[in-house]
Write an enzyme that holds these catalytic residues in place. Sequence first.
Site, PDB file in Angstrom:
ATOM      1  N   GLU A 149       0.840  -1.177   0.001  1.00  0.00           N
ATOM      2  CA  GLU A 149      -0.028   0.012   0.209  1.00  0.00           C
ATOM      3  C   GLU A 149       0.959   1.219  -0.088  1.00  0.00           C
ATOM      4  OE1 GLU A 149      -0.294   2.146   2.612  1.00  0.00           O
ATOM      5  OE2 GLU A 149       1.013   0.856   4.055  1.00  0.00           O
ATOM      6  N   CYS A 261       4.704   4.593   9.556  1.00  0.00           N
ATOM      7  CA  CYS A 261       5.366   3.897   8.213  1.00  0.00           C
ATOM      8  C   CYS A 261       7.152   4.449   8.207  1.00  0.00           C
ATOM      9  CB  CYS A 261       4.552   4.531   6.901  1.00  0.00           C
ATOM     10  SG  CYS A 261       2.832   3.705   6.843  1.00  0.00           S
ATOM     11  N   ARG A 329       1.524   7.799  16.505  1.00  0.00           N
ATOM     12  CA  ARG A 329       3.030   7.045  16.535  1.00  0.00           C
ATOM     13  C   ARG A 329       4.007   7.870  16.070  1.00  0.00           C
ATOM     14  NH1 ARG A 329      -0.047   2.114  13.244  1.00  0.00           N
ATOM     15  NH2 ARG A 329      -1.127   3.777  12.211  1.00  0.00           N
TER      16      ARG A 329
END
Length: 437
Positions: A149, A261, A329
């Site tokens: 993705e 990510c 995060r």
Amino acid sequence: MKIAVVGTGYVGLVTGTCLSETGNEVTCVDINQEKVEKMNRGEMPIYEPGLEILFYRNIAQRRLDFTSDLGAAIKDAKIIFLALPTPPGGDGSADLSYVLGAAKDIAKLITGYKVVVTKSTVPVGTADKVKAVFKEHTDVEVDVVSNPEFLREGVAVEDFMKPDRVVVGTQSERARKLMEELYAPYVRSGNPIIFMDERSSELTKYAANSFLATKITFMNEVANLCERVGADVDMVRKGIGADARIGKRFLFPGVGYGGSCFPKDVQALAKSAAEADYNFSILESVMAVNEKQKTVIVEKMRKYYKGDLKGKKFALWGLAFKPETDDIREAPALYIIDELLKDGAEVVAYDPEAMENVKKVKGDAISYATDPYSALEGADALIIVTEWSLFRTPDFNKMEAALKARVIFDGRNLYDLHRMVECGFYYNSIGRQTIGA
């Protein structure tokens, strides 16, 4: 087409919802029964602009549903997506236990041909490991496909519905045809579906994120140099961004990258390289620079206050790692808060979406405001960490009235330097002249 999506985290929920929007019948699986029940009632578990309307619509039209029953979800599905966590282990490598565990469970349940797609970000060679699990636990034919993705939080729906490209790793013609059919509605404008082998597909995702993280980090290094030689990073950014070989995007300096990510993927790629006996030295530098950049604004504050932040009260605008998300995060704000608390300062924070998530982590160690201006009341200075749109054009008169002193430390370079001179603020940003010094 009937689709199953295993995992309803950020990637799984966006994937399942957007696939249902083009007429597919999608069942999303999660082991958390309470979460499943809430989603079936139409309760969104995450904040993502544009997702909510698709979520409601496809539940109402019975193209999207949620279950904790894996067997029921995959029974009639042609394609099964694995959208499971791959958190970094203690050594930086990606933890594949969720992905491989799900593959084992699926292998024991299937009775006919399936295409199993790894949507999670996984290291090179993961498809081979998943294939081995199926080979060990079933005689049923399975094609394992890598389909990384490329979703940006805040614009994930647009990224999925109108992708720049779709990357599919498979050497099976049968799987290729199914994946081509599935993604055809999303690439009608002519953007490509790029087919390749599984290992190249897996590496493509890590390489893409690591390159973008490197680009951000390089610009932060340029900004730090600008401050020392008297250059303006905004001018430098425009000058190099006009070069088509470089491009304008990801050249904005700040307090480092965060999120789910970039930190994880850069670390995982460096670890994968080490396992292949290759020292990916540029990534080691990127990680080291980014770690330091997260708290560069605190170093500026320590210098301004001559090393004494104890008893000072600071307003902090922005907690999410980027605007248009509630994701915290690896958010730079958390690192900044930790440093300020360590120095004995008080922090009052405001963020449009992320405060509840921060409360779960920081509790009452800091205070939370109901709006941006109430956070400023009696504060010695304002710190800007996330570039939410509502912070870009504030009422500077209201800010001046609320703050104890007209002092701003801006980690996102939101304001024009000439305007700050006119307003009479001390204004310290990233890679630019400090106003009022």
